[in-house]
Scaffold this motif. Structure first.
Motif, mmCIF file in Angstrom:
data_model
loop_
_atom_site.group_PDB
_atom_site.id
_atom_site.type_symbol
_atom_site.label_atom_id
_atom_site.label_comp_id
_atom_site.label_asym_id
_atom_site.label_seq_id
_atom_site.Cartn_x
_atom_site.Cartn_y
_atom_site.Cartn_z
ATOM 1 N N ALA A 68 7.180 16.116 -0.261
ATOM 2 C CA ALA A 68 7.675 16.275 0.790
ATOM 3 C C ALA A 68 7.466 14.728 1.523
ATOM 4 O O ALA A 68 8.095 14.006 2.221
ATOM 5 C CB ALA A 68 7.108 16.953 1.517
ATOM 6 N N VAL A 69 6.022 14.597 1.240
ATOM 7 C CA VAL A 69 5.715 13.567 1.772
ATOM 8 C C VAL A 69 6.095 12.070 1.276
ATOM 9 O O VAL A 69 6.632 11.090 1.661
ATOM 10 C CB VAL A 69 3.845 13.266 1.821
ATOM 11 C CG1 VAL A 69 3.656 11.758 2.287
ATOM 12 C CG2 VAL A 69 2.687 14.296 2.612
ATOM 13 N N CYS A 70 6.355 11.643 0.149
ATOM 14 C CA CYS A 70 7.175 10.832 -0.655
ATOM 15 C C CYS A 70 8.410 10.131 -0.671
ATOM 16 O O CYS A 70 8.923 9.603 0.039
ATOM 17 C CB CYS A 70 6.887 11.646 -2.394
ATOM 18 S SG CYS A 70 7.805 10.096 -3.040
ATOM 19 N N GLU A 71 9.367 11.351 -0.223
ATOM 20 C CA GLU A 71 10.662 11.639 0.736
ATOM 21 C C GLU A 71 10.949 11.338 2.098
ATOM 22 O O GLU A 71 11.262 9.711 2.339
ATOM 23 C CB GLU A 71 11.417 13.007 0.565
ATOM 24 C CG GLU A 71 12.811 12.681 1.340
ATOM 25 C CD GLU A 71 13.331 13.963 1.539
ATOM 26 O OE1 GLU A 71 14.480 14.196 2.132
ATOM 27 O OE2 GLU A 71 12.777 14.974 0.639
ATOM 28 N N ALA A 72 9.533 11.359 2.326
ATOM 29 C CA ALA A 72 9.181 10.946 4.507
ATOM 30 C C ALA A 72 8.984 9.419 4.074
ATOM 31 O O ALA A 72 9.153 8.628 4.867
ATOM 32 C CB ALA A 72 8.167 11.403 5.102
ATOM 33 N N VAL A 73 8.121 8.626 3.542
ATOM 34 C CA VAL A 73 7.748 7.665 2.785
ATOM 35 C C VAL A 73 8.974 6.882 2.599
ATOM 36 O O VAL A 73 9.334 6.031 3.273
ATOM 37 C CB VAL A 73 6.602 7.815 1.761
ATOM 38 C CG1 VAL A 73 6.074 5.850 2.111
ATOM 39 C CG2 VAL A 73 5.174 8.167 2.706
ATOM 40 N N MET A 74 9.502 7.217 1.593
ATOM 41 C CA MET A 74 11.101 6.363 0.667
ATOM 42 C C MET A 74 11.931 6.308 2.717
ATOM 43 O O MET A 74 12.082 5.036 2.757
ATOM 44 C CB MET A 74 10.998 7.171 0.025
ATOM 45 C CG MET A 74 10.312 6.853 -0.868
ATOM 46 S SD MET A 74 11.557 7.605 -2.403
ATOM 47 C CE MET A 74 11.478 9.390 -2.616
ATOM 48 N N LYS A 75 11.801 7.646 3.116
ATOM 49 C CA LYS A 75 12.815 7.164 4.029
ATOM 50 C C LYS A 75 12.739 6.111 5.436
ATOM 51 O O LYS A 75 13.271 5.258 5.735
ATOM 52 C CB LYS A 75 13.178 8.956 4.709
ATOM 53 C CG LYS A 75 14.026 9.094 4.166
ATOM 54 C CD LYS A 75 14.139 10.805 4.542
ATOM 55 C CE LYS A 75 15.558 11.574 3.804
ATOM 56 N NZ LYS A 75 15.183 12.998 4.195
ATOM 57 N N PHE A 116 0.869 -1.785 0.437
ATOM 58 C CA PHE A 116 0.015 -0.188 0.581
ATOM 59 C C PHE A 116 0.663 1.471 0.259
ATOM 60 O O PHE A 116 0.944 2.301 -0.651
ATOM 61 C CB PHE A 116 -0.877 0.273 1.232
ATOM 62 C CG PHE A 116 -2.004 0.889 1.020
ATOM 63 C CD1 PHE A 116 -2.714 0.883 1.198
ATOM 64 C CD2 PHE A 116 -0.698 2.286 2.040
ATOM 65 C CE1 PHE A 116 -3.494 2.535 1.405
ATOM 66 C CE2 PHE A 116 -1.384 3.931 2.438
ATOM 67 C CZ PHE A 116 -3.363 3.449 1.737
ATOM 68 N N LEU A 117 1.937 1.207 0.878
ATOM 69 C CA LEU A 117 2.882 2.544 0.909
ATOM 70 C C LEU A 117 4.047 2.820 -0.623
ATOM 71 O O LEU A 117 3.935 3.801 -1.117
ATOM 72 C CB LEU A 117 3.562 2.270 1.793
ATOM 73 C CG LEU A 117 2.813 2.487 3.454
ATOM 74 C CD1 LEU A 117 4.033 2.016 4.384
ATOM 75 C CD2 LEU A 117 2.403 3.670 3.768
ATOM 76 N N LEU A 118 4.023 2.045 -0.596
ATOM 77 C CA LEU A 118 4.698 1.787 -2.300
ATOM 78 C C LEU A 118 3.839 2.134 -3.536
ATOM 79 O O LEU A 118 4.498 3.331 -4.352
ATOM 80 C CB LEU A 118 5.173 0.445 -2.451
ATOM 81 C CG LEU A 118 6.041 -0.141 -1.622
ATOM 82 C CD1 LEU A 118 6.872 -1.279 -1.993
ATOM 83 C CD2 LEU A 118 7.443 0.736 -1.571
ATOM 84 N N GLY A 119 2.915 1.897 -3.322
ATOM 85 C CA GLY A 119 1.559 2.262 -4.350
ATOM 86 C C GLY A 119 1.551 3.632 -3.617
ATOM 87 O O GLY A 119 0.581 3.847 -5.036
ATOM 88 N N GLN A 120 1.254 4.134 -2.368
ATOM 89 C CA GLN A 120 1.199 6.058 -2.643
ATOM 90 C C GLN A 120 2.253 6.264 -3.203
ATOM 91 O O GLN A 120 1.487 7.855 -3.877
ATOM 92 C CB GLN A 120 0.886 6.487 -1.296
ATOM 93 C CG GLN A 120 -0.328 5.425 -0.762
ATOM 94 C CD GLN A 120 -1.919 5.632 -0.719
ATOM 95 O OE1 GLN A 120 -1.917 6.537 -1.324
ATOM 96 N NE2 GLN A 120 -2.151 5.517 -1.803
ATOM 97 N N ASP A 149 2.913 6.512 -6.298
ATOM 98 C CA ASP A 149 2.278 6.840 -7.937
ATOM 99 C C ASP A 149 1.260 7.443 -7.502
ATOM 100 O O ASP A 149 1.002 8.396 -8.948
ATOM 101 C CB ASP A 149 2.629 5.858 -8.784
ATOM 102 C CG ASP A 149 4.016 4.556 -8.527
ATOM 103 O OD1 ASP A 149 4.958 5.961 -8.641
ATOM 104 O OD2 ASP A 149 4.051 3.348 -8.026
ATOM 105 N N ASP A 150 1.137 7.964 -6.513
ATOM 106 C CA ASP A 150 -0.304 8.791 -6.316
ATOM 107 C C ASP A 150 -0.609 9.874 -5.314
ATOM 108 O O ASP A 150 -1.598 9.424 -4.683
ATOM 109 C CB ASP A 150 -1.455 7.785 -6.201
ATOM 110 C CG ASP A 150 -2.749 8.414 -6.552
ATOM 111 O OD1 ASP A 150 -3.339 8.832 -7.171
ATOM 112 O OD2 ASP A 150 -3.426 7.817 -5.526
#
Length: 321
Positions: free
Chosen positions: A305-312, A276-280, A282-283
């Motif tokens: 900003a959110v994308c960077e936080a999720v990847m970390k 789910f997180l990885l899917g987010q 891209d969206d």
């Protein structure tokens, strides 16, 4: 805020105070708009109607009164409720959004457009099933002859309650949460499903934000507040799901209780959360809706900003266990 003072010799509450600070109305306004405007037309205003503010203040006051009675936060209150039950009028009218008013369950962000008209409730209960049990445990007069005999009776009540998920107590976790069933601001027993509902609602609210507020928000200040609330709410939903990755279920256990001290979140649930997180990733473009952000001054890309936080967080997740 609710505070109480006890006699250190007996634990008896000798005094209590409830304080509603000056920002509580603004906070309720933001919560109700961000979490329920997709379903409740009453809250699609810069100023909330008195009816909405009164019912929301009653919830806040009931929570703080619980503290005055000695009740601690129970962050597991909503974790036993099936997510789809939060879209049921009969269930929510009877139980609200959580088993405990001492949970941080807030308002029904799972409910979808059309549910309000069917009678789905937006609010936590004034007094949940967990709260009823806890008041019974704390305040039932027992004339058993000795403190030890009273303790034996109340301990038996706890053993009998330990098998009921609705009566489970979840400690508030102030640092990175370990037990995903004891989170602040979450709803339901399935973080992925609840977050999918919640994110769908945030997209709906953001896409209608200008139309709902422009007549009463000439300087865009309210829209900026709500936009920031939408971004923070979205990040909160992602954190709920992230708690399942590497999470551990914790249990309070006494001799004779039919529970384990701890166990890992099932593998399939962790994999689903990670996917789910990885899917987010891209969206997230919807967060940077220029029809809204273009009028809010200098605003950085929330999606970046959110994308960077999720990847970390995903990369660092093995360190959680």
């Amino acid at each position: 805020e609710g505070h109480f003072w006890t006699d250190p010799r007996t634990g008896e509450i000798r005094g209590a105070t409830m304080v509603l600070h000056q920002h509580v109305a603004a906070k309720i306004n933001r919560w109700r708009f961000v979490q329920t405007a997709q379903i409740d037309p009453r809250v699609r205003n810069v100023v909330m109607p008195r009816e909405v503010m009164d019912e929301s203040l009653a919830y806040v006051a009931a929570h703080e009164m619980g503290h005055c009675l000695g009740l601690a936060h129970n962050m597991a209150g909503s974790s036993a409720i099936p997510v789809d039950s939060l879209r049921s009028a009969t269930f929510t009218q009877k139980y609200g959004t959580t088993a405990s008013i001492m949970d941080y369950a807030r308002f029904n962000y799972v409910a979808q457009p059309g549910d309000f008209e069917r009678g789905v409730r937006m609010m936590p209960p004034r007094f949940g099933v967990y709260d009823r049990f806890l008041v019974k445990w704390n305040y039932t007069p027992l004339f058993a002859g000795s403190p030890e005999a009273e303790y034996a009776i109340t301990s038996q009540w706890l053993r009998e309650a330990s098998a009921d998920p609705a009566l489970r107590y979840g400690k508030q976790q102030f640092s990175e949460p370990l037990d995903p069933r004891s989170l602040s601001e979450d709803l339901g027993d399935d973080h992925v499903k609840a977050s999918e509902y919640g994110i769908s609602n945030l997209k709906y609210v953001l896409s209608h934000l200008n139309a709902w507020t422009e007549s009463d928000d000439r300087d865009y200040s309210y829209r900026k507040t709500i936009y920031n609330g939408i971004v923070n709410q979205y990040f909160t939903y992602l954190n709920h799901v992230y708690a399942d990755v590497g999470g551990v279920y914790l249990y309070e256990k006494h001799v004779g209780d039919s529970v384990e001290h701890y166990r890992s979140v099932p593998r399939e649930r962790q994999v689903r959360a990670l996917e789910f997180l990885l899917g987010q990733l891209d969206d997230m473009e919807w967060l940077d809706d220029r029809s809204v952000t273009g009028n809010l001054g200098l605003v950085a890309s929330a999606a970046d900003a959110v994308c960077e936080a999720v990847m970390k967080a995903v990369v660092a997740s093995p360190s959680k266990v």
